[in-house]
Design a protein around this motif. Structure first.
Motif, PDB file in Angstrom:
ATOM      1  N   ILE A 105      -8.210  16.571   5.446  1.00 18.58           N
ATOM      2  CA  ILE A 105      -7.176  15.896   6.186  1.00 18.58           C
ATOM      3  C   ILE A 105      -7.910  14.869   7.081  1.00 18.58           C
ATOM      4  N   PRO A 106      -7.807  13.607   7.006  1.00 15.21           N
ATOM      5  CA  PRO A 106      -8.289  12.515   7.708  1.00 15.21           C
ATOM      6  C   PRO A 106      -7.429  12.546   9.250  1.00 15.21           C
ATOM      7  N   ARG A 107      -8.189  12.702  10.189  1.00 19.52           N
ATOM      8  CA  ARG A 107      -7.568  12.860  11.707  1.00 19.52           C
ATOM      9  C   ARG A 107      -7.556  11.318  12.180  1.00 19.52           C
ATOM     10  N   LEU A 108      -6.462  10.583  11.606  1.00 25.32           N
ATOM     11  CA  LEU A 108      -6.241   9.137  11.994  1.00 25.32           C
ATOM     12  C   LEU A 108      -5.342   8.923  13.210  1.00 25.32           C
ATOM     13  N   LYS A 109      -5.643   8.268  14.382  1.00 31.30           N
ATOM     14  CA  LYS A 109      -4.960   8.212  15.586  1.00 31.30           C
ATOM     15  C   LYS A 109      -4.019   6.893  15.180  1.00 31.30           C
ATOM     16  N   LEU A 110      -2.693   6.957  15.726  1.00 36.49           N
ATOM     17  CA  LEU A 110      -1.849   5.822  15.504  1.00 36.49           C
ATOM     18  C   LEU A 110      -2.198   4.809  16.489  1.00 36.49           C
ATOM     19  N   HIS A 111      -2.729   3.570  16.221  1.00 35.71           N
ATOM     20  CA  HIS A 111      -2.553   2.349  17.161  1.00 35.71           C
ATOM     21  C   HIS A 111      -1.554   2.118  17.955  1.00 35.71           C
ATOM     22  N   ALA A 112      -1.793   1.928  19.316  1.00 27.94           N
ATOM     23  CA  ALA A 112      -0.551   1.908  20.230  1.00 27.94           C
ATOM     24  C   ALA A 112       0.102   0.287  19.620  1.00 27.94           C
ATOM     25  N   ASP A 113      -0.489  -0.616  19.078  1.00 28.17           N
ATOM     26  CA  ASP A 113       0.018  -1.943  18.511  1.00 28.17           C
ATOM     27  C   ASP A 113       0.614  -1.463  17.279  1.00 28.17           C
ATOM     28  N   ALA A 114       0.474  -0.449  16.324  1.00 28.24           N
ATOM     29  CA  ALA A 114       1.054  -0.454  14.999  1.00 28.24           C
ATOM     30  C   ALA A 114       2.544  -0.499  15.205  1.00 28.24           C
ATOM     31  N   PRO A 115       3.162  -1.390  14.424  1.00 28.26           N
ATOM     32  CA  PRO A 115       4.744  -1.531  14.367  1.00 28.26           C
ATOM     33  C   PRO A 115       5.548  -0.397  13.843  1.00 28.26           C
ATOM     34  N   SER A 116       4.708   0.563  13.237  1.00 27.32           N
ATOM     35  CA  SER A 116       5.547   1.964  12.681  1.00 27.32           C
ATOM     36  C   SER A 116       4.583   2.864  12.249  1.00 27.32           C
ATOM     37  N   ARG A 117       4.723   4.084  12.180  1.00 27.99           N
ATOM     38  CA  ARG A 117       3.651   5.005  11.607  1.00 27.99           C
ATOM     39  C   ARG A 117       3.382   4.924  10.134  1.00 27.99           C
ATOM     40  N   SER A 118       4.205   4.142   9.273  1.00 31.70           N
ATOM     41  CA  SER A 118       3.633   3.770   8.200  1.00 31.70           C
ATOM     42  C   SER A 118       2.308   3.094   7.838  1.00 31.70           C
ATOM     43  N   ALA A 119       1.867   2.354   9.114  1.00 25.40           N
ATOM     44  CA  ALA A 119       0.465   1.815   9.078  1.00 25.40           C
ATOM     45  C   ALA A 119      -0.477   2.850   8.730  1.00 25.40           C
ATOM     46  N   LEU A 120      -0.178   4.141   9.168  1.00 24.33           N
ATOM     47  CA  LEU A 120      -1.259   5.216   8.820  1.00 24.33           C
ATOM     48  C   LEU A 120      -1.395   5.616   7.296  1.00 24.33           C
ATOM     49  N   LYS A 121      -0.437   5.311   6.669  1.00 25.07           N
ATOM     50  CA  LYS A 121      -0.498   5.281   5.276  1.00 25.07           C
ATOM     51  C   LYS A 121      -1.548   4.621   4.587  1.00 25.07           C
ATOM     52  N   LEU A 122      -1.232   3.306   4.881  1.00 17.02           N
ATOM     53  CA  LEU A 122      -2.237   2.291   4.280  1.00 17.02           C
ATOM     54  C   LEU A 122      -3.443   2.293   4.928  1.00 17.02           C
ATOM     55  N   GLU A 123      -3.866   2.798   6.072  1.00 12.14           N
ATOM     56  CA  GLU A 123      -5.205   3.034   6.738  1.00 12.14           C
ATOM     57  C   GLU A 123      -5.671   3.951   5.936  1.00 12.14           C
ATOM     58  N   GLU A 124      -4.682   5.330   5.758  1.00 11.61           N
ATOM     59  CA  GLU A 124      -5.568   6.357   5.028  1.00 11.61           C
ATOM     60  C   GLU A 124      -5.933   6.006   3.469  1.00 11.61           C
TER      61      GLU A 124
END
Length: 352
Positions: A173-192
């Motif tokens: 499990i990659p422990r990615l942190k949602l960036h404060a400027d991310a428009p939505s949590r879906s950004a984590l899906k592409l980053e992962e």
């Protein structure tokens, strides 16, 4: 008790899909065995006589529903909570030294209370293993890592994973942190997806500033924002609105059109898509992009049905490759930040 086979972690609830995938891939490699899985446990064991051959024939990169793939060494039941170290050392007595120790637990509701025990047991086990030369003095990624999977206070699995063919993150499990400027949590899906489906060299080569991309079904802009952070120029395709700060980058053009019908005026480097639609329709649309030569690389999600998800996965990936009408390099994975879906990376050129 010694064991032979594989230990794989997955999203809780997807054990049947992982079991079916492992069984089918092992059969295709002519390696007999059987899957042992419990619903909502977050892991699957695939047991067979040829553990080393299974580990080689089923590399993690080729598995879709596995977050982590390890070679199973032993299962220890009924161990004394006052002395868990002695039976672990006894089970590993004939093994060569491992390059690192990972003590973890499956990602399931039943196993989450074991997190504290995993930390404390790891701190106690590490020096004990080094004392008997079962663990190198310093972490060494040239050697297999020892994984201790806690299933309960008196029940654990021992497994090994080589850094070249295992996830670098505990429990996969990659422990990615949602960036404060991310428009939505879906950004984590592409980053992962970029960290999981591409290696560091591929990310450097395939995500260069100035490359051009399209994001189909972009609103509110999570995936577009990730691409722009890499310096790509993005055409965001969606009739819905984007968050204003996504446009402030100067790298994004918002086109209010339907992602299933819009086509680029000239070939692009990338296309990404996270539209909520029937997976076969998405697969067909993604194939059109490669068949027409509109992109070189793509990352897209396929939303899976509630039943027969492994069957639907195979069908959609076969459909995508057939409809593309050209050789493609394909990688797919159910990511930690995915839910009822898988994420696919495709390339029209061989990357390695």
């Amino acid at each position: 008790m010694p064991s032979n086979g594989l230990l794989c972690y997955c999203r809780a609830g997807f054990e049947p899909e992982l079991a079916a995938e492992l069984s089918e891939r092992a059969a295709a490699a002519e390696l007999p065995g059987y899957a042992k899985a419990e619903r909502l446990s977050g892991y699957v064991q695939f047991l067979g006589e040829h553990g080393h051959a299974l580990a080689q024939a089923l590399p993690l990169r080729d598995l879709i529903f596995a977050r982590q793939k390890l070679r199973l060494l032993a299962e220890l039941r009924g161990i004394d909570p006052k002395d868990r170290i002695t039976p672990v050392i006894a089970a590993l007595f004939e093994h060569a030294a491992f390059g690192a120790l990972v003590v973890e637990h499956p990602d399931s509701d039943a196993s989450k209370p074991l997190a504290g025990l995993a930390r404390s047991f790891g701190n106690a086990l590490r020096p004990a293993l080094r004392k008997v030369k079962l663990l190198t003095a310093q972490d060494d990624d040239r050697l297999p890592h020892l994984h201790v999977c806690l299933l309960d206070g008196d029940h654990l699995l021992l497994a090994s994973g080589h850094p070249r063919d295992a996830s670098p993150w505990p429990s996969g499990i990659p422990r990615l942190k949602l960036h404060a400027d991310a428009p939505s949590r879906s950004a984590l899906k592409l980053e992962e997806a970029l960290f999981t489906l591409l290696d560091a060299d591929e990310r450097a080569r395939l995500l260069q500033p100035g490359m051009r991309a399209a994001d189909l079904g972009a609103a509110p802009g999570g995936w577009t924002w990730v691409l722009a952070r890499h310096g790509l120029r993005v055409q965001a395709i969606d009739n819905g609105p984007l968050r204003p700060h996504v446009l402030d980058t100067g790298l994004v053009e918002h086109l209010r059109e339907d992602g299933f019908h819009w086509r680029p005026s000239q070939p692009l480097d990338w296309m990404v898509c996270d539209m909520v639609e029937q997976p076969r329709r998405v697969a067909t649309r993604m194939a059109e992009w490669f068949r027409e030569g509109w992109c070189r690389y793509a990352i897209f999600n396929l939303k899976l049905p509630m039943k027969k998800r492994w069957d639907e996965t195979r069908l959609c990936l076969d459909l995508f490759q057939r409809e593309a009408q050209r050789p493609l390099q394909l990688r797919a994975r159910q990511l930690y930040h995915d839910r009822e879906e898988i994420t696919v990376f495709a390339a029209s050129e061989r990357l390695r």
